[in-house]
Design a protein around this motif. Structure first.
Motif, PDB file in Angstrom:
ATOM      1  N   PRO A  32      90.161  90.861  27.510  1.00  0.00           N
ATOM      2  CA  PRO A  32      91.199  91.547  26.649  1.00  0.00           C
ATOM      3  C   PRO A  32      91.118  92.871  26.861  1.00  0.00           C
ATOM      4  O   PRO A  32      92.244  93.798  26.982  1.00  0.00           O
ATOM      5  N   ALA A  33      89.894  93.557  26.721  1.00  0.00           N
ATOM      6  CA  ALA A  33      89.973  95.050  26.943  1.00  0.00           C
ATOM      7  C   ALA A  33      90.405  95.595  28.264  1.00  0.00           C
ATOM      8  O   ALA A  33      91.057  96.450  28.577  1.00  0.00           O
ATOM      9  N   LEU A  38      94.722  97.826  32.065  1.00  0.00           N
ATOM     10  CA  LEU A  38      95.692  97.910  33.046  1.00  0.00           C
ATOM     11  C   LEU A  38      96.959  97.878  32.448  1.00  0.00           C
ATOM     12  O   LEU A  38      97.927  98.714  33.094  1.00  0.00           O
ATOM     13  N   TYR A  39      97.492  97.350  31.388  1.00  0.00           N
ATOM     14  CA  TYR A  39      98.898  97.407  30.509  1.00  0.00           C
ATOM     15  C   TYR A  39      98.857  99.100  30.393  1.00  0.00           C
ATOM     16  O   TYR A  39     100.223  99.614  30.714  1.00  0.00           O
ATOM     17  N   LEU A 124      88.994  97.596  19.618  1.00  0.00           N
ATOM     18  CA  LEU A 124      88.680  97.882  20.916  1.00  0.00           C
ATOM     19  C   LEU A 124      89.600  98.374  21.681  1.00  0.00           C
ATOM     20  O   LEU A 124      89.375  99.435  22.377  1.00  0.00           O
ATOM     21  N   VAL A 125      90.785  97.776  21.684  1.00  0.00           N
ATOM     22  CA  VAL A 125      91.906  98.160  22.455  1.00  0.00           C
ATOM     23  C   VAL A 125      92.278  99.503  21.808  1.00  0.00           C
ATOM     24  O   VAL A 125      92.814 100.225  22.734  1.00  0.00           O
ATOM     25  N   LEU A 126      92.484  99.554  20.497  1.00  0.00           N
ATOM     26  CA  LEU A 126      92.766 100.876  20.028  1.00  0.00           C
ATOM     27  C   LEU A 126      91.947 101.942  20.478  1.00  0.00           C
ATOM     28  O   LEU A 126      92.428 103.259  20.730  1.00  0.00           O
ATOM     29  N   LEU A 127      90.717 101.900  20.453  1.00  0.00           N
ATOM     30  CA  LEU A 127      89.525 102.768  21.160  1.00  0.00           C
ATOM     31  C   LEU A 127      90.153 103.237  22.529  1.00  0.00           C
ATOM     32  O   LEU A 127      90.153 104.548  22.904  1.00  0.00           O
ATOM     33  N   ILE A 128      90.593 102.314  23.269  1.00  0.00           N
ATOM     34  CA  ILE A 128      90.584 102.234  24.791  1.00  0.00           C
ATOM     35  C   ILE A 128      92.196 103.416  24.728  1.00  0.00           C
ATOM     36  O   ILE A 128      92.202 104.032  25.574  1.00  0.00           O
TER      37      ILE A 128
END
Length: 257
Positions: A32-33, A38-39, A124-128
């Motif tokens: 998912p990360a 990519l999004y 994790l996504v928010l950190l990215i």
């Protein structure tokens, strides 16, 4: 079982779920990360630079809450549906049902594990996302509650899916034909104010729209729906799906052979 016994049983299920998530972290956390990165690159940077601002924010800032919530609900759903179906397939569920463990402990244990994975992936996504844009959380409490309720709703939905599933292919049907369309039509990449009728009215019956906008309001302070209505919708789904899940456990639907 007494209160202490229930806590031990609950802790055992939750610990097993978390250990399972961390043991196969290359399957539960990394994909998912990568997908969300990519999004961010494609939609946020390449396409967003041509779209401009939306509700006073850059397009990248606007879609970050939606993408974070999308990752949370899909991972919460996927975790519990695969985990509980695996337990059902191996007959481990039958052992839990004949034990003194109450049904609510079984349900709460699996839901807690799924919500934990959703929150970890969301963080994790928010950190990215912070590598691509600046974010300042407008309402921390609303942000946390919307994430918690959204993850809980789809954890319960994944549990119900796993109960009715008869083979592993049945686990993939709902995410492919129901969850994915609802996600893309839930205001992740756009404001529903841009839609004409009847599509705007149709979008208003999509529960993911309320989850995404509640989280977006928590982060950015803007929303396409009233926050009170958004939380009411999520609470109704939590209560309704909990009642359905407990009823299925009590009846042993699809669980006892």
């Amino acid at each position: 079982m007494n209160g202490t016994g229930n806590l031990v049983a609950l802790n055992t299920i939750v610990r097993r779920e978390i250990v399972r998530i961390m043991r196969i972290w290359t399957q539960t956390l990394i994909p998912p990360a990568i997908t969300m990165t990519l999004y961010f690159v494609i939609f946020g940077k390449l396409i967003g630079s041509r779209i401009g601002q939306m509700h006073g924010f850059t397009y990248m800032q606007y879609i970050v809450p939606g993408l974070v919530m999308m990752s949370i609900i899909t991972n919460s759903y996927g975790n519990i549906s695969s985990s509980f179906f695996g337990a059902k397939f191996s007959r481990a569920v039958e052992e839990m049902l004949v034990s003194p463990m109450p049904n609510w402990v079984i349900l709460l244990g699996y839901v807690t594990g799924a919500v934990t994975r959703g929150l970890v992936v969301g963080a994790l996504v928010l950190l990215i996302a912070l590598f691509f844009t600046d974010l300042h959380v407008a309402h921390p409490l609303i942000t946390f509650l919307s994430v918690l309720l959204g993850a809980t709703v789809f954890s319960l939905a994944g549990f119900v899916n796993a109960v009715f599933a008869k083979k592993f292919d049945d686990i993939a049907l709902v995410p492919t034909f129901v969850l994915t369309p609802l996600t893309y039509l839930g205001g992740v990449f756009y404001s529903v104010d841009l839609l004409g009728e009847p599509w705007r009215s149709i979008s208003m019956v999509n529960p993911i729209l309320y989850m995404v906008n509640a989280f977006r309001f928590g982060v950015l302070g803007v929303s396409d729906v009233q926050i009170g209505v958004a939380f009411a919708v999520m609470l109704v789904f939590v209560v309704g799906l909990t009642a359905v899940a407990l009823h299925l456990l009590k009846r042993g639907v699809g669980l006892r052979s």
